[in-house]
Design a protein around this motif. Sequence first.
Motif, PDB file in Angstrom:
ATOM      1  N   VAL A 116       1.071  -1.252  -0.062  1.00 21.78           N
ATOM      2  CA  VAL A 116       0.060  -0.101   0.103  1.00 21.78           C
ATOM      3  C   VAL A 116       0.822   1.362  -0.056  1.00 21.78           C
ATOM      4  O   VAL A 116       0.829   2.091  -0.821  1.00 21.78           O
ATOM      5  N   LEU A 117       1.928   1.229   0.806  1.00 22.09           N
ATOM      6  CA  LEU A 117       2.788   2.387   0.715  1.00 22.09           C
ATOM      7  C   LEU A 117       3.616   2.564  -0.544  1.00 22.09           C
ATOM      8  O   LEU A 117       3.791   3.695  -1.154  1.00 22.09           O
ATOM      9  N   GLY A 118       3.848   1.593  -1.167  1.00 22.14           N
ATOM     10  CA  GLY A 118       4.521   1.487  -2.579  1.00 22.14           C
ATOM     11  C   GLY A 118       3.866   2.099  -3.447  1.00 22.14           C
ATOM     12  O   GLY A 118       4.031   2.480  -4.611  1.00 22.14           O
TER      13      GLY A 118
ATOM     14  N   LEU B 269       2.413   1.818 -10.152  1.00 25.13           N
ATOM     15  CA  LEU B 269       1.574   1.458 -10.838  1.00 25.13           C
ATOM     16  C   LEU B 269       0.766   0.105 -10.404  1.00 25.13           C
ATOM     17  O   LEU B 269      -0.410  -0.203 -10.316  1.00 25.13           O
ATOM     18  N   ILE B 270       1.677  -0.842 -10.508  1.00 27.65           N
ATOM     19  CA  ILE B 270       1.387  -2.017 -10.206  1.00 27.65           C
ATOM     20  C   ILE B 270       0.866  -2.227  -8.746  1.00 27.65           C
ATOM     21  O   ILE B 270      -0.361  -2.785  -8.637  1.00 27.65           O
ATOM     22  N   PHE B 271       1.321  -1.655  -7.743  1.00 26.36           N
ATOM     23  CA  PHE B 271       0.696  -1.642  -6.453  1.00 26.36           C
ATOM     24  C   PHE B 271      -0.574  -0.958  -6.401  1.00 26.36           C
ATOM     25  O   PHE B 271      -1.229  -1.348  -5.540  1.00 26.36           O
ATOM     26  N   ALA B 272      -0.370   0.269  -7.059  1.00 26.45           N
ATOM     27  CA  ALA B 272      -1.960   0.903  -7.079  1.00 26.45           C
ATOM     28  C   ALA B 272      -2.959   0.000  -7.641  1.00 26.45           C
ATOM     29  O   ALA B 272      -4.096  -0.335  -7.208  1.00 26.45           O
ATOM     30  N   SER B 273      -2.538  -0.774  -8.718  1.00 26.57           N
ATOM     31  CA  SER B 273      -3.713  -1.503  -9.232  1.00 26.57           C
ATOM     32  C   SER B 273      -4.180  -2.738  -8.159  1.00 26.57           C
ATOM     33  O   SER B 273      -5.160  -3.127  -8.113  1.00 26.57           O
ATOM     34  N   VAL B 274      -2.995  -3.268  -7.563  1.00 24.31           N
ATOM     35  CA  VAL B 274      -3.210  -4.340  -6.723  1.00 24.31           C
ATOM     36  C   VAL B 274      -4.175  -3.800  -5.565  1.00 24.31           C
ATOM     37  O   VAL B 274      -4.996  -4.625  -5.158  1.00 24.31           O
TER      38      VAL B 274
ATOM     39  N   PRO C  78      -5.076 -12.922   5.139  1.00 30.96           N
ATOM     40  CA  PRO C  78      -4.294 -13.266   3.742  1.00 30.96           C
ATOM     41  C   PRO C  78      -5.154 -14.420   3.094  1.00 30.96           C
ATOM     42  O   PRO C  78      -5.190 -14.403   1.614  1.00 30.96           O
ATOM     43  N   VAL C  79      -6.231 -15.055   3.814  1.00 36.99           N
ATOM     44  CA  VAL C  79      -7.053 -15.990   2.806  1.00 36.99           C
ATOM     45  C   VAL C  79      -8.025 -15.338   1.911  1.00 36.99           C
ATOM     46  O   VAL C  79      -8.314 -15.856   0.929  1.00 36.99           O
ATOM     47  N   ILE C  80      -8.225 -14.160   2.248  1.00 37.45           N
ATOM     48  CA  ILE C  80      -9.142 -13.361   1.312  1.00 37.45           C
ATOM     49  C   ILE C  80      -8.471 -12.576   0.350  1.00 37.45           C
ATOM     50  O   ILE C  80      -8.954 -11.993  -0.647  1.00 37.45           O
ATOM     51  N   MET C  81      -7.276 -12.422   0.422  1.00 36.52           N
ATOM     52  CA  MET C  81      -6.434 -11.947  -0.653  1.00 36.52           C
ATOM     53  C   MET C  81      -6.243 -12.693  -2.047  1.00 36.52           C
ATOM     54  O   MET C  81      -6.080 -13.832  -1.517  1.00 36.52           O
ATOM     55  N   SER C  82      -6.256 -12.088  -2.983  1.00 36.58           N
ATOM     56  CA  SER C  82      -6.150 -12.910  -4.327  1.00 36.58           C
ATOM     57  C   SER C  82      -4.743 -13.306  -4.724  1.00 36.58           C
ATOM     58  O   SER C  82      -3.741 -12.657  -4.012  1.00 36.58           O
ATOM     59  N   ALA C  83      -4.611 -14.426  -5.292  1.00 37.78           N
ATOM     60  CA  ALA C  83      -3.307 -14.938  -5.535  1.00 37.78           C
ATOM     61  C   ALA C  83      -2.345 -13.919  -6.300  1.00 37.78           C
ATOM     62  O   ALA C  83      -1.191 -13.756  -5.755  1.00 37.78           O
ATOM     63  N   VAL C  84      -2.763 -13.139  -7.236  1.00 40.05           N
ATOM     64  CA  VAL C  84      -2.347 -11.881  -7.843  1.00 40.05           C
ATOM     65  C   VAL C  84      -1.815 -10.985  -6.995  1.00 40.05           C
ATOM     66  O   VAL C  84      -0.751 -10.807  -6.897  1.00 40.05           O
ATOM     67  N   ALA C  85      -2.497 -10.659  -5.849  1.00 38.73           N
ATOM     68  CA  ALA C  85      -1.974  -9.622  -4.915  1.00 38.73           C
ATOM     69  C   ALA C  85      -0.972 -10.302  -3.917  1.00 38.73           C
ATOM     70  O   ALA C  85      -0.030  -9.562  -3.877  1.00 38.73           O
ATOM     71  N   THR C  86      -1.325 -11.523  -3.696  1.00 42.03           N
ATOM     72  CA  THR C  86      -0.368 -12.096  -2.681  1.00 42.03           C
ATOM     73  C   THR C  86       0.882 -12.411  -3.321  1.00 42.03           C
ATOM     74  O   THR C  86       2.059 -12.028  -2.640  1.00 42.03           O
ATOM     75  N   GLY C  87       0.874 -12.675  -4.748  1.00 38.15           N
ATOM     76  CA  GLY C  87       2.052 -13.005  -5.541  1.00 38.15           C
ATOM     77  C   GLY C  87       2.880 -11.681  -5.678  1.00 38.15           C
ATOM     78  O   GLY C  87       4.169 -11.588  -5.288  1.00 38.15           O
ATOM     79  N   ILE C  88       2.162 -10.524  -5.981  1.00 37.92           N
ATOM     80  CA  ILE C  88       2.853  -9.543  -6.064  1.00 37.92           C
ATOM     81  C   ILE C  88       3.299  -8.769  -4.851  1.00 37.92           C
ATOM     82  O   ILE C  88       4.598  -8.267  -4.702  1.00 37.92           O
ATOM     83  N   ILE C  89       2.777  -8.823  -3.679  1.00 36.62           N
ATOM     84  CA  ILE C  89       3.081  -8.514  -2.425  1.00 36.62           C
ATOM     85  C   ILE C  89       4.534  -9.143  -2.134  1.00 36.62           C
ATOM     86  O   ILE C  89       5.555  -8.328  -1.719  1.00 36.62           O
TER      87      ILE C  89
END
Lengths: 295, 341
Positions: free
Chosen positions: A50-52, A261-266, B149-160
Motif C-alpha cells: 500500500v505504501l509502495g 502503478l502495479i501496486f496501485a492496481s493491486v 491473507p485467505v481473502i487476498m487474491s493470489a495475484v495480490a499475494t504473489g505481487i506482495i
Amino acid sequence: MPGAPSPTTSIPSSAIRLSTSVRRIAGAAVWHGVMLVACAFVLIPIVMVVLGSFKSVNEFFASPYGLPESFGLHNYEKAFAEANLPVALRNSIISTGLGVAISTVLAGLAAYGLARFRFAGRLATRLLFIGGLVVPVQLIILPLFIMFRQIGILGDLRSLITVYSIFGIPLGVLVLTGFFASLPRDLEEAARIDGASHFEVFWRIMLPLTRPAIAAVVILNGVWMWNDFFLGFILLTKPDAMTLPVAIMAFRGTYSTEWGLIFASVTVSALPVVIAYLLLSRQFIAGLTAGSVKG
Amino acid sequence: MAVRPAERQTTDNGRGSGDRAPFPPAPPTPSRFERESATTRSPWQRVPYVWFLLPALVGYGTFFVYPTIRAFYLSLFDWTGVGPIGDFVGLQHFGELLRSDRFWAAALHSGQLFLFIFIFQNTVSLGLALMLNRRSRMTHIYRAIIFLPVIMSAVATGIIWILMLDPIIGIVNPVLRDVGLGWLQREWQADQDWAMRTVMLVQAWQWNGMAVVLYLAGLQNVPEDLKHAAMIDGARRWQVFRDVVFPMLAPAFTVVTVLSFILIFRAFDLIYVLTGPLGAPDGATLVIGVLIYGDAFGTSGYSSQPHMSYAIAEGVTLFAFLAGVSALLVSLLGRREEAIH
C-alpha cells in the motif's frame, strides 16, 4: 476484615498471590507478544505494498523502505488511465455479481430438491454435484475452452460468466443441502396443508430461514470469483474483457518496472474484498470455513 | 461491498420469476380434491423435485459433467488443440507422461509443497489456534488479522511477496541482516535451491489463517470440564493436549488435511504469479497445475508446440489421483475419528 490474619499465614499467602499475578502478567505479555509477531507477518507485507502504491519510480530506489514523500494519488490516476482499470473493475463486478447470483439460485434450488424430497438417485445426484469439488480446473477448462471457441463466446465476458455460474454450484449445493436438511419438516407440511405450492414453501418459508447459509455461499463464491486469475486468464483473450487479476498481470508484463502503478492496481483490486471483510469479518470467517466443515 | 449487490440480485431474480410465472410454471395451486386424486395430476406434478433440480442439472451437465467426460475422450486422441481431432492413440499419452521426467519433477514439487504445508499447518497454525483459544478482548482482532491473507487474491499475494523478496527494493534481506541472520540473505527467487522453499513459505503465508480458524472452531468444541478433569488427575499440559485435546480435534484435522491436499495439488494462480509458466528458475518451481497449462497452450518452452490432448491426459491423471487420494484420506481419517469417539 474481621480478625486480622496471623503474620505467619499472611506473608506466604500474599507472596503466592503476588507470584501468580506476576506469572499471569508474564503469560499475557508472552501471549500478546506472539500474537503481535503473527499479525506483523501478515500486515507488514500488505502495508509495504500500500505504501509502495504512493511512491514514484525514483522513490523506490532512493528509499525503498521509507514512507512515500506524499500520499498523492498520482499512481492511481495513471493506473486508471493506462492500465485500463475502470474497464477491468467493471468486468470484475459484472462477472462476479452474475456468477454469484446465478450459481446461488441454481445451487439453492437444487439443494432444496435434494434435501426435502426422497427419490431414487438422490444420493447419486448429490454426489455428482459435490464430486465437482475434486475435479481440477486445469482439466475441465481445456474441453470448455474448445467448446466456447466452437459456440463463439471464447475471449469475452460471457464465457467467464458461464463458467463462474456453473463452477459455483458444487460448493453451494454442499453447504445448502446440509442446511435445508436440518430445517424441521412440520413447517413445510403445515404450509402444504394450507394449499401452498412446493415453490411457495421454498420461497416464502424455507429460503428466509436459510439466510445465514446463503450468506456463506455468497461470500465463499464471491471471494473466489473476485480473486480468480486462472479461468479469466485462459478464457479472456480480448483486452476489454479482462477482469482485475488478469488485467494486472497483463499490465505487469508490459510495465514491469512501474512498481507504483502495479501496486496501485493491486490495492484497488483488493480494496472491495478487504472493506467487506472489515465490516463483516465474522460472517466471512464463518462463510469461508462453512463449506469445509460440512464437507 | 461485493456481497450486498449480489445478494440482492439473487433475491430479485427469484422473486421476479415467482411473481410472473409460478415455479413450476404450468400448474395452478391444486385444490384439495385434485391433490387427493393423484391420477389427474400431470407426471411433472408427481415429481416436484425435478423442477428444483432441473435448472442446475442442465447447466452443470452441459458445462461441467460433459466437458469432464469429453476430457477423458480427448485424452485418447492425438491433437494439438486446433483443427480437426487427430488419430486415436489409446493410452499412449498416459504412457508418455509416466515416462516424462518433467511430469515427475512437477509431481514431486507438488508433493513437497503439500508435505511442507501439512507440517506447517499442524505446527505453526495449530499452535496459533491453541493460543487463540482463550477469551480476551483482543482475540477477535488477532483472529481477523491472521485470517486476512485467505481473502487476498493470489495475484495480490504473489505481487506482495515479489516486492518483499526483491533483492533491490524488498525488505526481507535488510530485515534478516538487522536481526543477525545476514547469512540467510539471498536472491530468493533466482536461487535454484531456495526458489521452491520461497514458494512454500508464501503459500503457507496465504493459507495459515484457514487452518488456524478451522482448528480454532474444532478447539471450541472441546469441553472445558474434560480438560479440567485431566488437570485435576495430575496430567501435565502437554499430556492434556496429547490425550484429550488433540484426539478431539480429529474432525478438524481431517478437514484441514483434505482441503489443503486438494488446494495444493490443483494450485496454479499463486505459483504462476511468483515464478511464471516455466517454474523459474529452470523448472525448479514447476508444479502440476502450471505444467498442464504450459503443455496445453504451448508456453512451456520445453516444447513450444501446444499439445492439447497430452495436457488433457495430464489433467485426467491429476483428477484420478485427487479423487482417489481424497477418498482414501476421507475414509482413513473418518475411521480415525470414529475410533477416537
